[in-house]
Design a protein around this motif. Structure first.
Motif, PDB file in Angstrom:
ATOM      1  N   TYR A  63      42.943 -15.534  10.402  1.00 21.01           N
ATOM      2  CA  TYR A  63      41.537 -15.300  10.060  1.00 21.01           C
ATOM      3  C   TYR A  63      41.340 -15.390   8.554  1.00 21.01           C
ATOM      4  CZ  TYR A  63      37.338 -12.769   8.776  1.00 21.01           C
ATOM      5  OH  TYR A  63      36.147 -12.413   8.186  1.00 21.01           O
ATOM      6  N   LYS A  67      38.851 -18.219   7.011  1.00 24.86           N
ATOM      7  CA  LYS A  67      37.489 -17.740   6.766  1.00 24.86           C
ATOM      8  C   LYS A  67      36.767 -18.514   5.670  1.00 24.86           C
ATOM      9  CE  LYS A  67      38.535 -13.764   3.838  1.00 24.86           C
ATOM     10  NZ  LYS A  67      38.520 -12.319   3.730  1.00 24.86           N
ATOM     11  N   SER A  74      35.759 -18.342  12.410  1.00 23.38           N
ATOM     12  CA  SER A  74      37.082 -17.741  12.283  1.00 23.38           C
ATOM     13  C   SER A  74      37.115 -16.365  12.953  1.00 23.38           C
ATOM     14  CB  SER A  74      37.464 -17.632  10.802  1.00 23.38           C
ATOM     15  OG  SER A  74      38.797 -17.236  10.646  1.00 23.38           O
ATOM     16  N   LEU A  75      36.045 -15.614  12.792  1.00 21.87           N
ATOM     17  CA  LEU A  75      35.942 -14.303  13.444  1.00 21.87           C
ATOM     18  C   LEU A  75      35.833 -14.452  14.967  1.00 21.87           C
ATOM     19  CD1 LEU A  75      35.898 -11.306  12.785  1.00 21.87           C
ATOM     20  CD2 LEU A  75      33.416 -11.449  12.597  1.00 21.87           C
ATOM     21  N   VAL A  78      39.223 -15.015  16.306  1.00 21.97           N
ATOM     22  CA  VAL A  78      39.944 -13.735  16.386  1.00 21.97           C
ATOM     23  C   VAL A  78      39.526 -12.988  17.647  1.00 21.97           C
ATOM     24  CG1 VAL A  78      40.192 -11.447  15.313  1.00 21.97           C
ATOM     25  CG2 VAL A  78      40.343 -13.504  13.917  1.00 21.97           C
TER      26      VAL A  78
END
Length: 187
Positions: A63, A67, A74-75, A78
């Motif tokens: 991440y 990011k 990216s979040l 996750v």
């Protein structure tokens, strides 16, 4: 990992973070593979949880690496990784489907896109990771998995292993990572 170790990793260079992510990936893959092959009983569970812990740490570091490309995607990657790891940790496999691999497939598609859009990794790695994601998504259907096996597994591992081997050996292009991070307003 201890809090002090996580702090040192957070302050480390992007290349070092990438190499740690690659190392954690291979440690987790090796632990999971050896545990499933050679260990039974409670030690099998312990080995599985060790592999999952390594994947959690790898996901958090990934991440941080991706990011600057797109913080939201990216979040989201996750999120998919953590949901899949939760299914794996709780060993929830309704109807024999490996739900954890399906969520990993979505994770791979997102990371593949982020790699492709990044300036600090070769674009071919993004394509390979997306290809891996498609291989893992075949686990949505038991008949499809059985029909495509072992090719779907091979596609998934080819993409995953290629990306994390690159991260382990080469890392990221630090100058380009910093340029992309600056353009995105990251530190």
């Amino acid at each position: 990992m201890s809090a002090a170790m996580m702090k040192r990793i957070a302050e480390a260079s992007p290349r070092f973070k990438a190499r740690i992510a690659g190392l954690l990936y291979f440690f987790s893959l090796l632990t999971a593979g050896l545990t499933e092959t050679f260990v039974r009983g409670r030690l099998n569970y312990a080995g599985g949880y060790i592999a999952i812990a390594g994947m959690v740490a790898m996901t958090l570091i990934s991440y941080d690496i991706f990011k600057p490309v797109n913080r939201s995607l990216s979040l989201l990657a996750v999120f998919f990784a953590f949901v899949g790891l939760t299914f794996e940790a709780l060993r929830l496999q309704p109807q024999g489907l490996n739900i954890a691999l399906v969520f990993h497939g979505f994770y791979c598609l997102l990371i593949g896109y982020l790699i492709f859009r990044s300036t600090f990794l070769p674009r071919i790695l993004g394509g390979l990771m997306a290809f891996a994601g498609l291989g893992w998504l075949t686990y949505l259907s038991n008949p499809l998995v059985h029909h495509l096996s072992p090719y779907n597994l091979g596609c998934g591992l080819l993409g995953d292993v290629s990306v994390f081997l690159w991260l382990l050996v080469m890392g990221v292009n630090v100058q380009r990572w910093k340029e992309q991070a600056s353009a995105a307003g990251e530190s």
